[in-house]
Write a protein that holds these residues in place. Sequence first.
Motif, PDB file in Angstrom:
ATOM      1  N   GLY A   1       0.796  -1.230   0.000  1.00 12.32           N
ATOM      2  CA  GLY A   1       0.000   0.000   0.000  1.00 12.32           C
ATOM      3  C   GLY A   1       0.824   1.273   0.000  1.00 12.32           C
ATOM      4  N   PHE A   2       2.128   1.159  -0.017  1.00 11.39           N
ATOM      5  CA  PHE A   2       3.000   2.316  -0.128  1.00 11.39           C
ATOM      6  C   PHE A   2       3.207   2.635  -1.611  1.00 11.39           C
TER       7      PHE A   2
ATOM      8  N   ALA B   1      -0.492   4.501   4.402  1.00 10.62           N
ATOM      9  CA  ALA B   1       0.745   3.756   4.655  1.00 10.62           C
ATOM     10  C   ALA B   1       1.899   4.713   4.931  1.00 10.62           C
ATOM     11  N   THR B   2       1.984   5.778   4.162  1.00  6.58           N
ATOM     12  CA  THR B   2       3.068   6.745   4.351  1.00  6.58           C
ATOM     13  C   THR B   2       3.001   7.393   5.720  1.00  6.58           C
TER      14      THR B   2
ATOM     15  N   ALA C   1       7.119   6.441  -5.151  1.00  9.54           N
ATOM     16  CA  ALA C   1       7.633   5.841  -3.916  1.00  9.54           C
ATOM     17  C   ALA C   1       9.029   6.369  -3.596  1.00  9.54           C
ATOM     18  N   GLU C   2       9.848   6.519  -4.606  1.00  8.91           N
ATOM     19  CA  GLU C   2      11.210   7.026  -4.390  1.00  8.91           C
ATOM     20  C   GLU C   2      11.181   8.463  -3.885  1.00  8.91           C
TER      21      GLU C   2
ATOM     22  N   LEU D   1      -2.014  -3.006   3.471  1.00 10.51           N
ATOM     23  CA  LEU D   1      -2.956  -1.921   3.195  1.00 10.51           C
ATOM     24  C   LEU D   1      -3.340  -1.833   1.723  1.00 10.51           C
ATOM     25  N   ALA D   2      -2.591  -2.475   0.839  1.00 19.48           N
ATOM     26  CA  ALA D   2      -2.862  -2.351  -0.592  1.00 19.48           C
ATOM     27  C   ALA D   2      -4.250  -2.881  -0.924  1.00 19.48           C
ATOM     28  N   ALA D   3      -5.030  -2.085  -1.621  1.00 17.28           N
ATOM     29  CA  ALA D   3      -6.386  -2.481  -1.999  1.00 17.28           C
ATOM     30  C   ALA D   3      -6.936  -1.466  -2.989  1.00 17.28           C
TER      31      ALA D   3
END
Length: 362
Positions: free
Chosen positions: A10-11, A16-17, A44-45, A92-94
């Motif tokens: 989820g990030f 998530a962050t 993300a980076e 958390l990914a969804a």
Amino acid sequence: MVKRIYFFTGFPGFLATRMIARLAEEEPESEFELLVHESAIPEAERVVQRLRGNKRTKRFRIHAGDITKTNLKLEKAVSEQLKETVTHVFHLAAIYDLAVHDRIAQSVNVTGTRNVNLWVLECKSIERYVYFSTAYVSGDRKGTIYENELALGQDFKNHYEKTKHDAEVLVQYMRDRIPTTIIRPGIVLGDSKTGETAKFDGPYFMMRYLDKFSRMPIPYVGKGEALINLVPVDYIVEATVYLSRHPVGEDKVYHLTDPNPYQAREAFRLIAQALTGKAPSFTMPHSTVRIMLSFPPLRKWVKVEKETLDYFRLEAVYDCTEAQRDLEPAGIKCPDFADYIPAAVEYYRLHRNDPAKLIEVV
């Protein structure tokens, strides 16, 4: 000093962050392994760079992967190493879109969760598996919904609810094999102090609706007698961080919902007054608004998904006794909606034309 190895899906999503930032601040020795879909790696980076600040640290490591694939599409050597060291997994990914198509929701929410479960079962140092569900796995149930309830023959208002329910069923089977904490948030708003949020979806559709009618008399949508359960993101983060590390949270399911929710009509009035300076003055039948939003051109103009309307008629009350009891020693409480909605509205007012925050309505 405590050192944990956290694995997140989820990030770089907003929730998530925020959670990673909180954990990293409280645990300077802990490390973070971040599973990121290839398409999100550039963002993300950038987020990892912000998390590092001016420090030269390798605490945050990005791993290209995909929860819908076997072994999360991780490189074999990387996967095996992580399974040896990871102590806490946060899934958390969804897909959270209320209008999502069934095929996509099934792939990400159900198959993705099954794959994460299988991966977690092979983690040799696992201390806690934290799964993010939703209070709305209750579907169309009425009355009081308790934290220890799940599959009671309910139907669902959309594919999002159905697939999150089915995914949580899979996680429930993990509870006797892995120390598990299941989090069921209500409808998440921005930070209660700053109003910050990543996307103007969910409750922000009310603000987008008000933008279109701000120069004319504002209508309520239906009777609005349902209790609408809104919670700020900082409460979700603070509560989850505590419950995920404290022994009391093991093998528990928590409604992170407002123990004193407002009726949809009153919540809408507070938002309207904060955003437009005036209260709604008449009522438009719910059925009329739904018919209007069934026409794509009008829906795109108003910028509101018609599925949002279902939550103005929800006849459910989310009991959060377990969450309140376990959070009380830490002094963690859900803020009152009336106290923080001005900050949420002000943030929306300042950023409502930011294309990065707008959700396309089709």
